[in-house]
Design a protein around this motif. Structure first.
Motif, PDB file in Angstrom:
ATOM      1  N   ILE A 200    -105.720  19.869 -56.162  1.00 22.48           N
ATOM      2  CA  ILE A 200    -107.107  19.485 -56.439  1.00 22.48           C
ATOM      3  C   ILE A 200    -107.095  18.038 -56.915  1.00 22.48           C
ATOM      4  CG2 ILE A 200    -109.115  19.915 -57.949  1.00 22.48           C
ATOM      5  CD1 ILE A 200    -108.559  22.244 -56.055  1.00 22.48           C
ATOM      6  N   ALA A 201    -108.050  17.263 -56.435  1.00 21.68           N
ATOM      7  CA  ALA A 201    -108.276  15.929 -57.000  1.00 21.68           C
ATOM      8  C   ALA A 201    -109.583  15.974 -57.763  1.00 21.68           C
ATOM      9  CB  ALA A 201    -108.360  14.887 -55.884  1.00 21.68           C
ATOM     10  N   ARG A 202    -109.572  15.372 -58.941  1.00 22.91           N
ATOM     11  CA  ARG A 202    -110.802  15.378 -59.744  1.00 22.91           C
ATOM     12  C   ARG A 202    -110.960  14.046 -60.462  1.00 22.91           C
ATOM     13  NH1 ARG A 202    -112.143  17.138 -64.959  1.00 22.91           N
ATOM     14  NH2 ARG A 202    -114.347  17.687 -65.176  1.00 22.91           N
ATOM     15  N   ARG A 203    -112.175  13.522 -60.401  1.00 18.64           N
ATOM     16  CA  ARG A 203    -112.488  12.252 -61.070  1.00 18.64           C
ATOM     17  C   ARG A 203    -113.030  12.515 -62.468  1.00 18.64           C
ATOM     18  NH1 ARG A 203    -116.857   9.422 -57.400  1.00 18.64           N
ATOM     19  NH2 ARG A 203    -116.776   7.890 -59.081  1.00 18.64           N
TER      20      ARG A 203
ATOM     21  N   GLY B  16    -107.350  13.135 -62.020  1.00 16.92           N
ATOM     22  CA  GLY B  16    -106.241  12.778 -61.141  1.00 16.92           C
ATOM     23  C   GLY B  16    -105.884  13.975 -60.281  1.00 16.92           C
ATOM     24  N   MET B  17    -104.643  14.039 -59.833  1.00 19.57           N
ATOM     25  CA  MET B  17    -104.201  15.159 -59.000  1.00 19.57           C
ATOM     26  C   MET B  17    -103.690  16.297 -59.879  1.00 19.57           C
ATOM     27  SD  MET B  17    -104.667  14.506 -55.733  1.00 19.57           S
ATOM     28  CE  MET B  17    -103.781  15.937 -55.133  1.00 19.57           C
ATOM     29  N   LEU B  18    -104.089  17.503 -59.497  1.00 13.59           N
ATOM     30  CA  LEU B  18    -103.606  18.730 -60.133  1.00 13.59           C
ATOM     31  C   LEU B  18    -102.942  19.581 -59.055  1.00 13.59           C
ATOM     32  CD1 LEU B  18    -103.587  21.080 -62.309  1.00 13.59           C
ATOM     33  CD2 LEU B  18    -105.821  21.723 -61.358  1.00 13.59           C
ATOM     34  N   ALA B  19    -101.758  20.115 -59.353  1.00  7.93           N
ATOM     35  CA  ALA B  19    -101.132  21.097 -58.463  1.00  7.93           C
ATOM     36  C   ALA B  19    -101.055  22.428 -59.192  1.00  7.93           C
ATOM     37  CB  ALA B  19     -99.731  20.646 -58.053  1.00  7.93           C
ATOM     38  N   VAL B  20    -101.524  23.476 -58.527  1.00  5.15           N
ATOM     39  CA  VAL B  20    -101.449  24.821 -59.080  1.00  5.15           C
ATOM     40  C   VAL B  20    -100.471  25.613 -58.218  1.00  5.15           C
ATOM     41  CG1 VAL B  20    -102.727  26.905 -59.688  1.00  5.15           C
ATOM     42  CG2 VAL B  20    -103.851  24.658 -59.828  1.00  5.15           C
ATOM     43  N   GLU B  21     -99.336  25.973 -58.784  1.00  2.00           N
ATOM     44  CA  GLU B  21     -98.373  26.807 -58.061  1.00  2.00           C
ATOM     45  C   GLU B  21     -98.799  28.260 -58.205  1.00  2.00           C
ATOM     46  OE1 GLU B  21     -94.252  25.927 -58.880  1.00  2.00           O
ATOM     47  OE2 GLU B  21     -94.708  23.836 -59.317  1.00  2.00           O
TER      48      GLU B  21
ATOM     49  N   GLN C 271    -105.098   9.374 -53.242  1.00  4.70           N
ATOM     50  CA  GLN C 271    -106.139  10.155 -53.915  1.00  4.70           C
ATOM     51  C   GLN C 271    -105.984  10.078 -55.433  1.00  4.70           C
ATOM     52  OE1 GLN C 271    -109.000  11.103 -52.788  1.00  4.70           O
ATOM     53  NE2 GLN C 271    -108.751  13.163 -51.972  1.00  4.70           N
ATOM     54  N   HIS C 272    -104.729  10.133 -55.897  1.00  2.08           N
ATOM     55  CA  HIS C 272    -104.501  10.053 -57.344  1.00  2.08           C
ATOM     56  C   HIS C 272    -104.992   8.714 -57.892  1.00  2.08           C
ATOM     57  CE1 HIS C 272    -102.690  11.302 -61.119  1.00  2.08           C
ATOM     58  NE2 HIS C 272    -102.141  10.100 -61.231  1.00  2.08           N
TER      59      HIS C 272
END
Lengths: 378, 378
Positions: free
Chosen positions: A192-195, A248-253, A289-290
């Motif tokens: 997910i990218a989030r501002r 910023g960038m979030l990674a969910v495993e 994106q980040h």
């Protein structure tokens, strides 16, 4: 005046921000741990990220501070915030990536699906958890683990005695995290990218293949993930990004269980190995994106450019010689493969590079990416 | 030890080699004309490329020397060759890019289709050429022209008097190049990558739109170019690359005539504006390909990743403020657009960046790329 992004940490994630920064026209400044690191081309300072004064001095000349890793201590982060320097992700979000017990508690609060878990402070409490979960558990040290470190599958409470002893010695009343050993069919990752201003974009959910606790391969999008499962994964990702205020960038495993549920395994609040495919297979790479997200610029299209993208890590590299000694062999046999290296010396198990292949045929892309990556191994 | 490529010239073409160099793990070193140029991040030296000692000192520490432009004098190039430093493209090839009369003569020798032409040394000779070609001609100074400079459409021999006067003053017995004014329906460009060891790869032929002698837009592949025309263009490109022994990237600018012939207009022996689309729309960008070619590494796949790729130059930029002031507007409206800027101050007519859009629908891609680029203009 160019926009200036300061990255704390000089590893390969910082390195891979250089290309989109140069292309877009963003000035990237890196605080590296030492000379000669992966991101040394953009290193404008060398110093200890645990030292508030060092980080503050680095941060004074940038528009936003972001990170190559999640290890910057909270007090250092708070110093930046107190100095009115934008920090993304912020300390209030990063603490959930820094402490797995805090993460589990917060995910529970916001109703995210996750393995059953408990904070255990003694062999007896761990035994009780084992008794309640079929005699097995995954035990984790809440802090400092990555790539399989600080993670242990246990079948007897005595198997964590050393970690309990360390806790007792530490004397701060900490606990270990015990998690149910999930019966999963495969592992997925949702980025997910989030501002800061709230805009959010979900990348396609991907399948990740781990070996010895380390990411080995990624397929984007995850095979058999269209429709409901992709929606569920994206909703989990967006829920966490918003619920934990990640920027910023979030990674969910994620675990996909044998009964087709998705459970949250780990979080990473930075570009992530599961998103390297996007450099060659995405409209907007996770690294671009980040940068956009932490600068609070509108986000780019997260869609893939190709039907399938496959990423294979180069783990370890050759026993003798350098990666570039194998360039000619890999490139001659695999003209569609994109080879990325990190400027790191080969060492067993170390992530020293990766190969991306994008195309319309999944089997062919997997074959080409694996074959090209294997050229760099003995 | 990393492979080291030395680039003479610090402009945007050198800058755009940085991203693939970092990703691949090639050490890029740039000899810039001055501080603060486009490629300054990779600048390891600043100096005059016309000074043999400066260039030789720069070149001693690299595996191969290549170029951001074609203006390095032959004697300087020869100094490198004499010192056994690999130079790609070599001086024997570059002289055809440096002197348009030599180029025309050489293309004639190897049987390439081109406009009718003559070397003219006086008003009378130009008049004779005009008389033989319907009263019009394109007159070019053989050396130093680019982006429409040193090129003039004339209808009377007196219109080149100032250039003949300069030739007389120069006293070295030079000539001007007179070319038939070609009745073309559109302009195309064919890019070829060629290694010193002979491997050659053709990119798809593209359509270029020029405004005031400067490239404004590129569509890849050129619409209505499949089949015979693409083959002819590729054969011309490969014929020139081999016939002139060009190494690295070669761009062949072509006229498509109203009677469907292809005629060679200009050559560039370096990455070229007509190939910027490949950064986001190609499997192997021209900048990565150039590095591979000059290092004599196997070449990458030159195929497009998308049905259509469109590149629109940002010419001039805003009258007030900086390009990055417009990032938010452009990105919000065009999430699929890839914005590239060159770290150059806006100035009327100057190439300060470009926008790439790749997709399945040509009209949509053209619209999005033009609209995103126009955000950066007043």
């Amino acid at each position: 005046m160019a926009l200036r992004v300061g990255v704390v940490g000089g590893g390969q994630l910082a390195r891979m921000m250089i290309a989109p920064a140069v292309e877009l026209g963003v000035e990237l400044r890196v605080l590296a741990e030492e000379e000669g690191m992966s991101a040394s081309l953009a290193a404008t300072a060398v110093g200890d990220y645990r030292d508030a004064e060092t980080v503050l001095a680095f941060a004074r000349d940038v528009d936003v501070v972001t990170f190559d890793h999640e290890h910057v201590p909270q007090d250092v982060l708070q110093t930046l915030v107190d100095a009115s320097i934008p920090v993304h992700p912020g300390p209030h979000a990063l603490r959930f990536a820094q402490d797995k017990l805090q993460m589990r508690a917060r995910l529970q609060e916001i109703g995210m699906p996750q393995p059953e878990w408990a904070a255990v402070t003694s062999r007896e409490e761990l035994q009780a958890f084992l008794d309640g979960h079929g005699g097995s558990a995954v035990v984790k040290t809440p802090r400092g683990g990555y790539d399989g470190k600080g993670v242990r599958v246990v079948h007897a409470a005595t198997e964590a005695d050393d970690w309990f002893a360390a806790l007792a010695e530490d004397g701060r009343g900490g606990a270990l995290l015990a998690e149910e050993l999930v019966d999963f069919s495969r592992e997925l990752a949702q980025q997910i990218a989030r501002r800061p201003s709230g805009e959010v974009r979900a990348y396609p959910v991907v399948e990740t293949v781990q070996r010895d606790g380390v990411c080995a391969e990624v397929i984007a999008p995850a095979p058999r993930s269209s429709g409901r499962m992709a929606d569920v994964a994206a909703r989990i990702g967006i829920g966490i990004a918003e619920g934990l205020d990640v920027t910023g960038m979030l990674a969910v495993e994620l675990f996909e269980t044998t009964d087709e549920r998705l459970l949250v395994n780990e979080l990473a609040m930075r570009p992530h190995n599961s998103g390297h495919w996007s450099q060659d297979g995405g409209v907007t790479s996770q690294f671009e994106q980040h940068l956009r997200a932490v600068l609070d610029l509108p986000l780019g299209d997260p869609e893939p450019r190709a039907e399938w993208s496959v990423m294979v890590n180069i783990l370890g590299g050759p026993a003798e010689g350098a990666l570039e000694d194998r360039f000619a062999t890999a490139m001659a046999a695999h003209p569609m493969a994109k080879v990325h290296t990190y400027g790191k010396a080969p060492r067993p198990g170390r992530k020293v590079g990766h190969v991306n292949v994008a195309g319309e045929d999944l089997d062919e892309a997997v074959y080409q990416a694996r074959a090209a990556a294997s050229v760099f191994l003995d």
